[in-house]
Design an enzyme around this catalytic site. Sequence first.
Site, short mmCIF file in Angstrom:
data_model
loop_
_atom_site.label_atom_id
_atom_site.label_comp_id
_atom_site.label_asym_id
_atom_site.label_seq_id
_atom_site.Cartn_x
_atom_site.Cartn_y
_atom_site.Cartn_z
CG ASP A 91 -6.35 -2.79 -4.74
OD1 ASP A 91 -7.22 -1.99 -4.34
OD2 ASP A 91 -5.13 -2.56 -4.64
CG HIS A 98 -5.39 -1.87 -1.14
ND1 HIS A 98 -4.52 -1.47 -2.10
CD2 HIS A 98 -5.04 -1.20 -0.03
CE1 HIS A 98 -3.69 -0.56 -1.60
NE2 HIS A 98 -4.00 -0.39 -0.34
CB SER A 146 -0.97 -0.03 1.18
OG SER A 146 -1.96 0.95 1.05
#
Length: 425
Positions: A345, A401, A130
């Site tokens: 994601d 994610h 991330s």
Amino acid sequence: MESVQLFYWFVESERNPEEDPLLLWLTGGPGCSGFSGLVFEVGPLMFDYAKSRGSGTLPTLKLNPFSWTKVASMIFIDAPVGTGFSYATNPESYGVTDTLAAAHNYQFLRKWLLSNPKFQKNPLYIAGDSYSGIILPILVKTISDGNEIEGGGKRMNLKGYILGNPVTDLSVDKNWRIPFYHKLALISDQFYQATKTNCKGQYINVDSSNAACFQNLQLVSECVRNIFTAQILEPNCFDAATKEAKAFGWDPSNLTHHNQLNLLLPNAFHHTPTWCRSYNYVFSYIWANDGEVQTALHVRKGIKMEWNRCNRSLSYTYDVTSTVPYHKYLINKDYKVLIYSGDHDAVIPYLGTMTWIKSLNLSLKRDWLPWYVGGQVGGYTLQYTQGNYNLVYATVKGGGHTAPEYRPEESLAMISRWLAGFLSN
């Protein structure tokens, strides 16, 4: 630097800690605790939800059969300062930037290796996901540059880096969300083509006079308003987690999840009676804020207020908008690199990640092919090279994610094979 005290969690490899790689794991955010990565993503522990829910006692932990510590020793760090149990001894040191966060991580790693010399010869990889896509390449460059000027005993045995669902260039990452919505059938061909034409392929920082583009973006927003962008197949139900938190007596304003990075289009969260992944995060607040737990973890008394899985109140300045230049610098080094994306994601779509990887102008060594887990497709890979620099890009089928939280078995297979050198073979 001494005013910054970074808390960490270290777990030796379950296989062969004397020879297995050492991974420094950076959790995203910025401001998400290493404990989140440890129990919800790639670490050796996970909450036993069946035994913990409604028991009225401290949540129970159990072993994660798909921990990356099966193949590597791992350091999970609470960084930047103000994250998790990390703290500063003076108020000024809480002011952090992207580049300063990387510098703090560098100093931490140097000190950790000096304090744990038996791991100095292990292959070192910097890993994260991330928002770590911003911090990590800066850190890798810092280590690489430091190795070139340090003597043999102080050099870190850096072999490469690993990035999952990485924030890299916000203009690229965010701009590919609308093409991703189209590919995943969240918006129609008509909506997509009209938006692409009127916005000229640019969906962020739109000219305020472009009324047609804004109108199209509003229609797109309506189509995806109730989609959980971290994994588009899962329910969008933040309020359900809030209700669960109240049942435990916790402030729901503290409950954050990976959807916080949706910077382009607003999401509306509605109550739903279905199961919600956000429920899982409640247990980390209860466990990590327990006094006996903090004593057992050697958290220093009097220096922390309430523990948050992700601290959204950091004094943080975003001073790096793109780390593509850092990757371009590193392709001249002898590094082994894995970039992976959960293919469901919508926060950091795989399309954007593939776009900036292509911009590195590496040679394509191996084209798009599947990799398997248990006889089923686990995802797809591409392999790029330049000299001694080797980059494998992998998708994780069904991953969100970030990928390991949603597809733990496949993610362990991916990292195990990549470290062994045959994910792309």
